[in-house]
Design a protein around this motif. Structure first.
Motif, short mmCIF file in Angstrom:
data_model
loop_
_atom_site.label_atom_id
_atom_site.label_comp_id
_atom_site.label_asym_id
_atom_site.label_seq_id
_atom_site.Cartn_x
_atom_site.Cartn_y
_atom_site.Cartn_z
N LYS A 70 0.58 -10.69 0.80
CA LYS A 70 0.37 -10.33 2.21
C LYS A 70 0.72 -8.87 2.46
N THR B 228 -1.75 -5.92 3.88
CA THR B 228 -1.34 -5.09 5.02
C THR B 228 -1.41 -3.62 4.67
N ALA C 169 5.60 -8.17 6.60
CA ALA C 169 4.58 -8.87 5.81
C ALA C 169 5.12 -9.32 4.48
#
Length: 215
Positions: free
Chosen positions: A52, A56, A210
């Motif tokens: 993730k 990002t 994130a």
């Protein structure tokens, strides 16, 4: 991504380091195998927050036009190192010249001269990214090395490579923006009023959130 060292097997006819690395990649699907300073290292498959964080991170690079005719934003591309005859690494993320495929050296790894930036998101053994790879990337003359330190919630931006490390090392905390050198985007947007470089800043708070594990 972090890594743990593995020993080289001792046989009557020992494998080369590249043979060992490639064998381990076949035996351990999803793991990342690298050779740094003549030592084979193996990193386990990344967890979800690691992936993730990478997604990002890609967003500002893509928004800045860094994936196009002049440069590409790539995950898991091999980088051949000058530190040893078989040394190579596979950074989590890299910005490379668009003609990188013309600079293949060996073992699906490319000449460091076509890399504009490399980025690592730390996992368990974060010291590999914060120490060993700092020297390796500096010796390869990678202009910009970015480290997302998930353990301490920081983003490191290293620039101006020297033979033993980087001359500049800036650390950014949540609530700050981590600016990257405009040289990362040299050539991007030329002729359409953008100039000779592209300014990109990373939102540290967004990236750290994130990459944070909820366990």
């Amino acid at each position: 991504m972090s890594a743990a060292a593995v020993e080289h097997p001792c046989d009557d006819e020992p494998e080369t380091l590249l043979e060992t690395a490639n064998r381990l990649m076949e035996q351990l699907p999803g793991h990342r195998v690298e050779i740094i300073g003549g030592l084979v290292t193996v990193a386990p498959p990344p967890d979800g927050p690691h992936a993730k964080a990478l997604t990002t991170l890609m967003i500002p690079f893509l928004s800045a036009g860094l994936h196009g005719e002049e440069s590409n934003v790539l995950q898991g591309i091999g980088l051949w190192l000058p530190s040893g005859p078989e040394d190579y690494v596979i950074p989590d993320l890299a910005i490379v010249d668009a003609d990188f495929d013309e600079h293949l050296i060996e073992n699906n790894c490319y000449d460091p001269a076509c890399f504009r930036l490399v980025l690592e998101v730390t996992s368990g053994n974060y010291q590999t990214d914060l120490r060993h790879k700092v020297t390796a990337y500096a010796q390869a003359k990678i202009p910009v090395y970015v480290i997302v330190d998930r353990k301490h919630g920081r983003v490191h931006v290293l620039t101006e490579p020297l033979p033993v490390g980087y001359d500049r090392h800036e650390v950014y905390a949540p609530g700050q923006q981590a600016p990257l050198p405009a040289s990362v985007g040299v050539g991007v947007g030329v002729g359409v009023g953008v100039g000779v470089g592209v300014e990109v800043s990373l939102d540290v708070d967004e990236i750290v959130r994130a990459g944070r594990s909820k366990r």
